[in-house]
Design a protein around this motif. Structure first.
Motif, PDB file in Angstrom:
ATOM      1  N   ARG A   5       0.834  -1.204   0.000  1.00 12.95           N
ATOM      2  CA  ARG A   5       0.000   0.000   0.000  1.00 12.95           C
ATOM      3  C   ARG A   5       0.865   1.249   0.000  1.00 12.95           C
ATOM      4  N   SER A   6       1.959   1.233   0.771  1.00 12.67           N
ATOM      5  CA  SER A   6       2.865   2.373   0.814  1.00 12.67           C
ATOM      6  C   SER A   6       3.509   2.593  -0.546  1.00 12.67           C
ATOM      7  N   LYS A   8       2.259   1.753  -3.408  1.00 10.89           N
ATOM      8  CA  LYS A   8       1.201   2.252  -4.295  1.00 10.89           C
ATOM      9  C   LYS A   8       1.018   3.757  -4.117  1.00 10.89           C
ATOM     10  N   ILE A   9       1.008   4.216  -2.873  1.00 16.90           N
ATOM     11  CA  ILE A   9       0.856   5.642  -2.593  1.00 16.90           C
ATOM     12  C   ILE A   9       2.057   6.415  -3.119  1.00 16.90           C
ATOM     13  N   ILE A  11       4.092   5.625  -5.620  1.00 14.14           N
ATOM     14  CA  ILE A  11       4.019   5.663  -7.081  1.00 14.14           C
ATOM     15  C   ILE A  11       2.945   6.639  -7.536  1.00 14.14           C
ATOM     16  N   PHE A  12       1.803   6.660  -6.863  1.00 16.28           N
ATOM     17  CA  PHE A  12       0.734   7.607  -7.181  1.00 16.28           C
ATOM     18  C   PHE A  12       1.216   9.046  -7.004  1.00 16.28           C
ATOM     19  N   ALA A  13       1.892   9.319  -5.883  1.00 13.72           N
ATOM     20  CA  ALA A  13       2.371  10.678  -5.602  1.00 13.72           C
ATOM     21  C   ALA A  13       3.392  11.126  -6.644  1.00 13.72           C
ATOM     22  N   GLY A  15       3.673  10.006  -9.710  1.00 15.96           N
ATOM     23  CA  GLY A  15       2.940  10.177 -10.960  1.00 15.96           C
ATOM     24  C   GLY A  15       2.205  11.495 -10.995  1.00 15.96           C
ATOM     25  N   LEU A  16       1.581  11.870  -9.886  1.00 21.33           N
ATOM     26  CA  LEU A  16       0.883  13.149  -9.803  1.00 21.33           C
ATOM     27  C   LEU A  16       1.861  14.309  -9.947  1.00 21.33           C
TER      28      LEU A  16
END
Length: 70
Positions: A5-6, A8-9, A11-13, A15-16
């Motif tokens: 989960r960490s 994933k967060i 990678i999301f951050a 990417g943003l």
């Protein structure tokens, strides 16, 4: 170790961050050039202080989001 989960967060951050920065360069390239030129005139100490401030602000926002916005 990073939990799934960490990761994933994270990678999301990232990417943003890349998406927003890419949009700035795509939509306003001349403004980004002017800003880059302005950075050259700022002292290293001022850049360092602003970097520390923005990093702390980001950490506070992350804490607020993780703590209060489920």
């Amino acid at each position: 170790p990073l939990r799934p989960r960490s990761l994933k967060i994270l990678i999301f951050a990232l990417g943003l961050l890349f998406a927003i920065e890419g949009l700035l360069y795509a939509l306003a390239p001349n403004m980004m050039k002017r800003m880059a030129a302005m950075v050259l005139s700022v002292t290293s100490e001022a850049l360092r202080q602003n970097g520390i401030f923005v990093a702390c602000l980001g950490a506070i926002l992350i804490y607020i989001a993780a703590r209060f916005l489920h």
